[in-house]
Motif scaffolding. Structure first.
Motif, PDB file in Angstrom:
ATOM      1  N   ILE A   1       0.837  -1.208   0.000  1.00 16.67           N
ATOM      2  CA  ILE A   1       0.000   0.000   0.000  1.00 16.67           C
ATOM      3  C   ILE A   1       0.869   1.253   0.000  1.00 16.67           C
ATOM      4  CG2 ILE A   1      -1.644   1.337   1.378  1.00 16.67           C
ATOM      5  CD1 ILE A   1      -2.813  -1.347   2.341  1.00 16.67           C
ATOM      6  N   CYS A   2       1.907   1.247   0.829  1.00 14.88           N
ATOM      7  CA  CYS A   2       2.767   2.436   0.939  1.00 14.88           C
ATOM      8  C   CYS A   2       3.605   2.644  -0.318  1.00 14.88           C
ATOM      9  CB  CYS A   2       3.689   2.300   2.161  1.00 14.88           C
ATOM     10  SG  CYS A   2       2.822   2.352   3.752  1.00 14.88           S
ATOM     11  N   PHE A   3       4.262   1.609  -0.784  1.00 15.23           N
ATOM     12  CA  PHE A   3       5.166   1.756  -1.923  1.00 15.23           C
ATOM     13  C   PHE A   3       4.407   2.024  -3.213  1.00 15.23           C
ATOM     14  CE2 PHE A   3       7.904   0.191  -5.351  1.00 15.23           C
ATOM     15  CZ  PHE A   3       9.080   0.865  -5.057  1.00 15.23           C
ATOM     16  N   GLY A   4       3.282   1.356  -3.390  1.00 16.34           N
ATOM     17  CA  GLY A   4       2.519   1.528  -4.623  1.00 16.34           C
ATOM     18  C   GLY A   4       2.007   2.939  -4.818  1.00 16.34           C
ATOM     19  N   SER A   5       1.823   3.680  -3.713  1.00 16.68           N
ATOM     20  CA  SER A   5       1.278   5.029  -3.798  1.00 16.68           C
ATOM     21  C   SER A   5       2.275   6.031  -4.355  1.00 16.68           C
ATOM     22  CB  SER A   5       0.823   5.493  -2.411  1.00 16.68           C
ATOM     23  OG  SER A   5       1.937   5.702  -1.566  1.00 16.68           O
ATOM     24  N   GLY A   6       3.563   5.675  -4.363  1.00 15.69           N
ATOM     25  CA  GLY A   6       4.586   6.592  -4.853  1.00 15.69           C
ATOM     26  C   GLY A   6       5.231   7.438  -3.774  1.00 15.69           C
ATOM     27  N   VAL A   7       4.947   7.148  -2.506  1.00 20.60           N
ATOM     28  CA  VAL A   7       5.569   7.885  -1.407  1.00 20.60           C
ATOM     29  C   VAL A   7       7.082   7.672  -1.444  1.00 20.60           C
ATOM     30  CG1 VAL A   7       5.754   8.022   1.113  1.00 20.60           C
ATOM     31  CG2 VAL A   7       3.526   7.732   0.046  1.00 20.60           C
ATOM     32  N   PRO A   8       7.893   8.707  -1.186  1.00 25.09           N
ATOM     33  CA  PRO A   8       9.351   8.527  -1.149  1.00 25.09           C
ATOM     34  C   PRO A   8       9.758   7.574  -0.035  1.00 25.09           C
ATOM     35  CG  PRO A   8       8.776  10.854  -1.249  1.00 25.09           C
ATOM     36  CD  PRO A   8       7.513  10.119  -0.981  1.00 25.09           C
ATOM     37  N   GLY A   9      10.259   6.437  -0.400  1.00 18.38           N
ATOM     38  CA  GLY A   9      10.658   5.413   0.565  1.00 18.38           C
ATOM     39  C   GLY A   9      10.933   4.125  -0.172  1.00 18.38           C
ATOM     40  N   GLY A  10      11.803   3.304   0.390  1.00 18.19           N
ATOM     41  CA  GLY A  10      12.255   2.123  -0.323  1.00 18.19           C
ATOM     42  C   GLY A  10      11.684   0.819   0.198  1.00 18.19           C
ATOM     43  N   ILE A  11      12.028  -0.255  -0.487  1.00 15.44           N
ATOM     44  CA  ILE A  11      11.590  -1.600  -0.115  1.00 15.44           C
ATOM     45  C   ILE A  11      12.726  -2.406   0.500  1.00 15.44           C
ATOM     46  CG2 ILE A  11       9.801  -1.682  -1.888  1.00 15.44           C
ATOM     47  CD1 ILE A  11      11.726  -3.301  -3.620  1.00 15.44           C
ATOM     48  N   PHE A  12      13.902  -1.802   0.600  1.00 17.74           N
ATOM     49  CA  PHE A  12      15.105  -2.525   0.998  1.00 17.74           C
ATOM     50  C   PHE A  12      14.946  -3.154   2.382  1.00 17.74           C
ATOM     51  CE2 PHE A  12      19.486  -3.552   0.889  1.00 17.74           C
ATOM     52  CZ  PHE A  12      19.980  -3.237  -0.364  1.00 17.74           C
ATOM     53  N   LEU A  13      14.754  -2.323   3.403  1.00 19.29           N
ATOM     54  CA  LEU A  13      14.658  -2.839   4.769  1.00 19.29           C
ATOM     55  C   LEU A  13      13.379  -3.631   5.006  1.00 19.29           C
ATOM     56  CD1 LEU A  13      16.033  -3.028   7.483  1.00 19.29           C
ATOM     57  CD2 LEU A  13      14.967  -0.869   8.138  1.00 19.29           C
ATOM     58  N   PRO A  14      12.201  -3.164   4.530  1.00 18.80           N
ATOM     59  CA  PRO A  14      11.009  -4.009   4.677  1.00 18.80           C
ATOM     60  C   PRO A  14      11.164  -5.380   4.032  1.00 18.80           C
ATOM     61  CG  PRO A  14      10.384  -1.777   4.090  1.00 18.80           C
ATOM     62  CD  PRO A  14      11.877  -1.846   3.964  1.00 18.80           C
ATOM     63  N   MET A  15      11.888  -5.438   2.925  1.00 19.20           N
ATOM     64  CA  MET A  15      12.155  -6.712   2.265  1.00 19.20           C
ATOM     65  C   MET A  15      12.983  -7.625   3.170  1.00 19.20           C
ATOM     66  SD  MET A  15      13.822  -7.165  -1.508  1.00 19.20           S
ATOM     67  CE  MET A  15      15.061  -5.935  -1.132  1.00 19.20           C
ATOM     68  N   LEU A  16      13.983  -7.050   3.836  1.00 20.73           N
ATOM     69  CA  LEU A  16      14.789  -7.837   4.767  1.00 20.73           C
ATOM     70  C   LEU A  16      13.956  -8.293   5.956  1.00 20.73           C
ATOM     71  CD1 LEU A  16      18.157  -5.823   4.819  1.00 20.73           C
ATOM     72  CD2 LEU A  16      17.568  -7.836   3.458  1.00 20.73           C
ATOM     73  N   LEU A  17      13.033  -7.440   6.419  1.00 16.98           N
ATOM     74  CA  LEU A  17      12.148  -7.834   7.516  1.00 16.98           C
ATOM     75  C   LEU A  17      11.312  -9.041   7.125  1.00 16.98           C
ATOM     76  CD1 LEU A  17      10.613  -7.461  10.204  1.00 16.98           C
ATOM     77  CD2 LEU A  17       9.126  -5.834   9.001  1.00 16.98           C
ATOM     78  N   LEU A  18      10.718  -9.005   5.939  1.00 17.73           N
ATOM     79  CA  LEU A  18       9.897 -10.132   5.488  1.00 17.73           C
ATOM     80  C   LEU A  18      10.725 -11.409   5.389  1.00 17.73           C
ATOM     81  CD1 LEU A  18       7.759  -8.334   2.739  1.00 17.73           C
ATOM     82  CD2 LEU A  18       7.073  -8.940   5.062  1.00 17.73           C
ATOM     83  N   GLY A  19      11.949 -11.274   4.907  1.00 14.00           N
ATOM     84  CA  GLY A  19      12.833 -12.441   4.850  1.00 14.00           C
ATOM     85  C   GLY A  19      13.170 -12.964   6.233  1.00 14.00           C
TER      86      GLY A  19
END
Length: 520
Positions: A324-342
């Motif tokens: 929801i957050c990333f798809g909206s175009g808000v300035p912010g990355g997927i790097f750390l959330p991706m590591l959290l999911l892993g």
């Protein structure tokens, strides 16, 4: 292409390494200071917003006021994204597009808006990471240094952009080696010394600045990691398959939510960004533990005993919040959330192994670290970066073998499922949206370097036997410390560096075409 122009470029190239190192250090100093400031402000804002959410939880009127304030912040960030569209998302695809000259970026405006927009979004607790924005901020600083010093110290601008990206990741994670490798493996995709030298100088300098202000501790200090016995390595294969499959699903989810948001073309950008802010405000009022990109959650996973059911729910909630957050175009990355999911997937496998297979609970922390590496490799398709990043972040180098096993299996699983590198796909989608902007570079020349790999099409062949792309002029062959004039009778061997002169506006095409000849 005039002969005098070629001679001048080659003369400048002889001094380029020294210039690149000096400018890399300058970029590292500036980027390190900016990212340290960014991290400190976000940390202070996080504390402030948690108190704000806590205050809002006491009364309904307070809750409504919190939601309104946070929504207004979302509107403000949306206005920034509307004014400068290149600050949306992580920024890594934009950097990649700029390096290959497919995008023209206003580095100063991106630097200012990305910094402010990212601070607001991450400070408010959105499920996004600061690492992608740090890479774009560093790359913008790199381009700014290149612009300001070009007349005095002319170098290839893309080298300094890559150096800035390297410094940004280094300062964000306290991981200089990961910053270097990520910039080379993912951003530039070239291990030429001319790329490596400024990237190293910038990353090490930025890390020095970061550690002086924020301490010497690794980003995720996993001090209790011990090597997993070889008899349990079959479990690592299962973890690699799991992270590979889930990484593919993650990528598909990112693209899906981008498409969903893009369908609402009549909805202004500033309205789209309000949604993730409102959802984050509701999360902050009800479950503040779910706020943020995931750094604190990862550390909490290593010290708490969680059930598999709880971990599955946590994974799904954070996954949806990120989309929801990333798809909206808000300035912010997927790097750390991706590591959290892993890490959550690794924790699930660790708990299952402990409760069902009789594995010691002391190895759960290993599975958490391994899950991060496997997930990263499946999504980003940068396995070397994944291995080095987790070793640097956890502060432990005792699990290289287990990391390599999980990363390789996860990478192979992702390949079998035909998952493409996420930043490559995001760049392609971005280019389709905005178009290629390189008109002003039609008459400008640039130097490109290509390494001849063992087993490639050109290895062992004479230069006059090779069908080189049109409008590509070979100006030098570097073999060790020797410079060889590229006559037709010169035979190429593995390890040679081919130096070519091309038009800047055709550089991305030339990179693709020559890589087909020189890479395996």
């Amino acid at each position: 292409m005039e002969e005098e122009n070629i001679k001048e470029i080659l003369i400048q190239r002889n001094y380029m390494k020294f210039r690149l190192i000096i400018q890399g250090i300058i970029i590292g100093l500036i980027t390190g200071a900016v990212i340290v400031l960014n991290r400190i402000i976000i940390s202070k804002l996080n504390i402030l917003f948690i108190s704000f959410y806590s205050w809002g939880n006491k009364k309904i009127i307070n809750s409504l006021l919190v939601i309104i304030v946070v929504a207004l912040l979302g509107f403000l960030v949306g206005l920034m994204v509307k004014r400068e569209g290149m600050i949306s998302g992580s920024g890594i695809p934009q950097v990649k597009g700029r390096v290959i000259n497919k995008l023209k970026l206003n580095w100063f405006r991106i630097l200012i808006y990305k910094f402010i927009g990212g601070v607001i979004a991450l400070g408010a607790g959105l499920t996004l990471g600061r690492e992608g924005p740090s890479v774009q901020i560093g790359a913008s600083i790199g381009e700014g240094v290149a612009d300001k010093n070009y007349k005095k110290y002319p170098v290839k601008k893309e080298f300094l952009i890559t150096a800035g990206a390297s410094a940004g990741l280094s300062a964000a994670f306290n991981s200089p080696l990961s910053g270097i490798i990520f910039a080379l493996e993912e951003i530039h995709r070239n291990f030429s010394p001319l790329v490596l030298l400024p990237a190293m100088a910038a990353a090490i300098t930025a890390d020095f600045i970061s550690k002086n202000f924020l301490g010497m501790e690794p980003s995720l200090n996993f001090s209790e990691i011990t090597a997993i016995p070889l008899k349990y390595y079959w479990i690592l294969i299962m973890l690699g398959i799991l992270t590979g499959v889930m990484g593919v699903i993650f990528s598909r989810g990112i693209y899906l939510f981008q498409d969903i948001y893009s369908r609402f073309k009549k909805v202004p950008q500033e309205v789209k960004t309000i949604l993730p802010f409102i959802i984050t405000a509701i999360i902050g009022l009800s479950f503040p533990v779910l706020l943020g990109g995931g750094h604190e959650l990862i550390l909490e996973l290593t010290t708490s005993n969680n059930s598999i059911l709880f971990l599955i729910i946590l994974y799904l909630v954070k996954f949806v919040l990120l989309l929801i957050c990333f798809g909206s175009g808000v300035p912010g990355g997927i790097f750390l959330p991706m590591l959290l999911l892993g890490s959550i997937l690794g924790n699930i496998v660790g708990v299952f192994s402990t409760e069902v297979l009789g594995v010691s609970s002391t190895f759960i922390i290993n599975f958490i670290a391994l899950g991060m590496a496997g997930y990263f490799a499946a999504v980003v398709k940068a396995p070397i970066t994944g291995i080095v990043l987790i070793m640097e972040m956890t502060g432990s180098f005792s699990h290289l073998l287990s990391l390599s096993v999980v990363v390789i299996i996860s990478y192979m699983t992702s390949e079998l499922l035909r998952n493409e590198p996420i930043y490559e796909v995001l760049l392609e989608r971005l280019l389709k949206k905005v178009g290629i902007q390189n008109e002003e570079n039609k008459n400008k020349k640039t130097i490109l370097e290509f390494v001849v790999e063992m087993g490639s099409l050109v290895e062992g062949k004479y230069i006059n036997e090779i069908n080189w792309p049109k409008d590509c002029l070979l100006v030098s062959i570097k073999r060790g410390e020797k410079e060889i004039i590229p006559r037709g009778s010169v035979k190429l061997v593995s390890g040679d560096y081919i130096v070519a002169l091309v038009n800047i506006d055709k550089s991305s095409f030339m990179i693709e075409e020559i890589n087909k000849l020189t890479l395996v």
